[in-house]
Scaffold this active site. Structure first.
Site, PDB file in Angstrom:
ATOM      1  N   ASP A  54       3.650   1.685   1.000  1.00  0.00           N
ATOM      2  CA  ASP A  54       4.076   1.904  -0.381  1.00  0.00           C
ATOM      3  C   ASP A  54       3.298   1.018  -1.350  1.00  0.00           C
ATOM      4  O   ASP A  54       3.212  -0.198  -1.179  1.00  0.00           O
ATOM      5  CB  ASP A  54       5.569   1.611  -0.530  1.00  0.00           C
ATOM      6  CG  ASP A  54       6.436   2.611   0.232  1.00  0.00           C
ATOM      7  OD1 ASP A  54       6.176   3.820   0.119  1.00  0.00           O
ATOM      8  OD2 ASP A  54       7.350   2.173   0.958  1.00  0.00           O
ATOM      9  N   ASP A  96      -0.356  -1.919   4.488  1.00  0.00           N
ATOM     10  CA  ASP A  96       0.969  -1.573   3.985  1.00  0.00           C
ATOM     11  C   ASP A  96       0.923  -0.147   3.442  1.00  0.00           C
ATOM     12  O   ASP A  96      -0.140   0.365   3.104  1.00  0.00           O
ATOM     13  CB  ASP A  96       1.348  -2.566   2.881  1.00  0.00           C
ATOM     14  CG  ASP A  96       2.617  -2.191   2.158  1.00  0.00           C
ATOM     15  OD1 ASP A  96       3.652  -2.052   2.830  1.00  0.00           O
ATOM     16  OD2 ASP A  96       2.561  -2.013   0.926  1.00  0.00           O
TER      17      ASP A  96
END
Length: 345
Positions: A88, A86
């Site tokens: 953020d 991922d």
């Protein structure tokens, strides 16, 4: 119930026991945490020694299961491994200079601020629906598709330009975790693909990589929403199927794109989708329980999951430690993951 720190087995250091007492039902539990006592053997370990934070803690729920996974991935070799991560608050820091770091979504500022306000109003309406426990998943997926569609339309209508993206990134409160460059470099040397999954905007992530890392990596692909600009740099449309928070997984791999030509012209050096799908050992990194679904659609044999619990509300540790193989606390750096990939590669 006892928690055990797996950090000493990851990076080959000695550790000192201590007690971590979150203000929740885990208060009676013990956690082993690492203090700064290292036995560096290699140059990379020395880098870890110089960068590792004393405050960082990592929780491992089932050390034996983890060791079995690591052995299986190591025996299969780097040629069978892929890393799914991922963006953020996983690759990037949760806190930046005492402030909450911006995401690739909320850093974007259009030239016409009216459209920033309109996008924020959409956020205020749809974001609570994303986390509603009463909305069925099928209905919620439709709502997310609706939200993303309206947001993308506002970006086009508001005249977003690529210069807006560059300026937004330059002014953003956003930093990568310490150790991210070293992680990407180590994996690149071993031809291990890295798939950055995001429900945000791939072009923004690309610009963040360009401005903040100042280095390209031929093994990195971005699985995210992609923009199409005209010759004057104005956004005119989006490419392919919309990727939102509920379909951010390997079913979307066909829209994965290597870093833009401006970043290094590396299209021909990057694995194609079929090649990535044949890599059946997975290292998955995320900061949200929903990130565990990023490997959905992949027929993997072994998977090691790393969760970053950046800001514990007092109730999440129990859930995270059951969901992830590793749980890193306190907005930890990436050095533990660097050592993990060195061990399994």
């Amino acid at each position: 119930m006892n928690y055990r720190l797996g950090l000493h087995s990851i990076i080959g250091i000695s550790y000192t026991s201590g007690r971590y007492l979150p203000p929740s039902k885990t208060r009676s539990s013990s956690v082993w945490f690492a203090k700064r006592s290292f036995r560096a053997k290699t140059g990379m370990e020395k880098a870890v020694e110089s960068k590792f934070s004393e405050a960082m803690m990592v929780v491992v729920d089932d050390p034996q299961s983890l060791e079995n996974k690591k052995a299986a991935i190591r025996d299969a070799g780097p040629g069978k491994l892929q890393v799914i991560v991922d963006f953020d608050a996983t690759l990037t820091k949760y806190w930046v200079n005492g402030r909450r770091g911006q995401s690739s979504h909320n850093l974007l500022q259009q030239s016409n601020p009216e459209y920033d306000t309109k996008r924020h109003q959409l956020f205020e309406y749809y974001h609570p629906l994303e986390f509603s426990p009463t909305i069925p998943i099928e209905e919620k997926a439709k709502l997310m598709e609706e939200w993303w569609g309206k947001t993308h339309a506002l970006l086009i209508e508001g005249g977003l330009t690529y210069d807006d993206i560059k300026k937004s990134v330059a002014n953003a409160t956003l930093e990568f975790r310490d150790g991210v460059v070293e992680l990407f470099t180590y994996l690149e040397k071993r031809d291990v693909p890295v798939l950055i999954f995001s429900a945000g905007l791939g072009d923004i992530i690309e610009e963040v990589l360009r401005q903040k890392l100042h280095k390209s990596f031929k093994n990195v692909k971005i699985v995210s929403n992609r923009m199409i600009f005209d010759h004057d740099g104005h956004l005119v449309s989006f490419r392919g199927k919309t990727i939102h928070v509920l379909n951010k997984n390997e079913h979307a791999i066909d829209v994965a794109a290597p870093l833009h030509d401006q970043f290094g012209g590396i299209d021909s050096s990057t694995d194609d989708s079929d090649s990535v799908k044949k890599r059946t050992n997975v290292l998955l990194l995320g900061d949200h329980l929903g990130d565990l679904g990023m490997s959905d659609g992949l027929n993997y044999e072994n998977r090691i999951t790393v969760g970053f619990l950046n800001n514990d509300d007092g109730n999440s540790l129990e859930i995270y430690r059951k969901a992830f193989d590793f749980v890193y606390l306190n907005d930890a750096p990436m050095w533990g993951v660097v050592k993990l990939v060195a061990e399994i590669c």
